[in-house]
Scaffold this active site. Structure first.
Site, short mmCIF file in Angstrom:
data_model
loop_
_atom_site.label_atom_id
_atom_site.label_comp_id
_atom_site.label_asym_id
_atom_site.label_seq_id
_atom_site.Cartn_x
_atom_site.Cartn_y
_atom_site.Cartn_z
CG HIS A 103 -4.69 -3.69 1.73
ND1 HIS A 103 -3.37 -3.72 2.09
CD2 HIS A 103 -5.22 -4.85 2.13
CE1 HIS A 103 -3.12 -4.86 2.70
NE2 HIS A 103 -4.23 -5.57 2.73
CG HIS A 112 -1.37 -0.23 0.06
ND1 HIS A 112 -1.88 -0.57 1.29
CD2 HIS A 112 -2.25 0.63 -0.49
CE1 HIS A 112 -3.02 0.05 1.48
NE2 HIS A 112 -3.27 0.78 0.41
CG ASP A 115 -0.62 -4.10 0.46
OD1 ASP A 115 -0.53 -3.51 1.56
OD2 ASP A 115 -1.52 -3.86 -0.37
#
Length: 177
Positions: A103, A112, A115
């Site tokens: 992340h 990601h 995100d």
């Protein structure tokens, strides 16, 4: 192999590579659109509408939200499953992450695919949202968001905490179609 033949072979290799790159860019976005209507979850009053428009190698994300905590930020992500049926939206699974990255900060290349930048609400708990994203597509392929869900979280994403940015409960969820 003669020098002349080597030059021809290199020229053909370069031409082949350029053709491949051109074909890849043609397979990128050509204006395909998808949208999601977000409904409240986890006892919140949050709702929203989001559109995804494919523009070359980027995706333009636009949204309008209501019922958010006034003057605050909320985490906002594409999640892996197109299922918002659970009262707390946990049925949407984790963040969409086809490249199995950690992340992180949106568009950093170390995040990601799902995100996205936080939503920022006004004094009335409303927000408009625009972000240009890359790392996903507007289709049903392996990097596509169609058939997945988009989720608003109660708290801002810190872009550091693993696996989801410490953004708290899921307060709105919608299927991307």
């Amino acid at each position: 192999m003669s020098t002349k033949l080597k030059k021809v072979a290199i020229g053909l290799s370069v031409a082949g590579l350029l053709t491949l790159v051109a074909c890849q860019s043609m397979e990128q976005g050509t204006g395909q659109k998808a949208s999601a209507t977000l409904d409240s979850r986890s006892g919140s009053k949050a709702t929203g509408e989001v559109t995804f428009t494919w523009q070359g190698s980027n995706v333009l994300v636009n949204g309008k939200f209501a019922g958010l905590k006034p003057n605050s930020e909320q985490g906002f992500h594409v999640h892996e499953k197109g299922d918002c049926s659970a009262p707390d939206a946990t049925s949407a699974g984790g963040h969409f992450n086809p490249d199995t990255k950690a992340h992180g900060m949106p568009n950093s290349g170390m995040n990601h695919a799902g995100d996205m930048p936080n939503i920022k609400s006004d004094a009335n708990g409303n927000a408009t949202y625009t972000a240009t994203m890359h790392g996903f597509a507007v289709n049903t392929g392996p990097t596509g968001v169609v058939g997945r869900s988009v989720v608003v979280h109660r708290d801002p994403d810190d872009y550091k905490s693993q696996p989801a940015g410490n953004s708290g409960p899921r307060i709105a969820c919608g299927l991307i179609k």
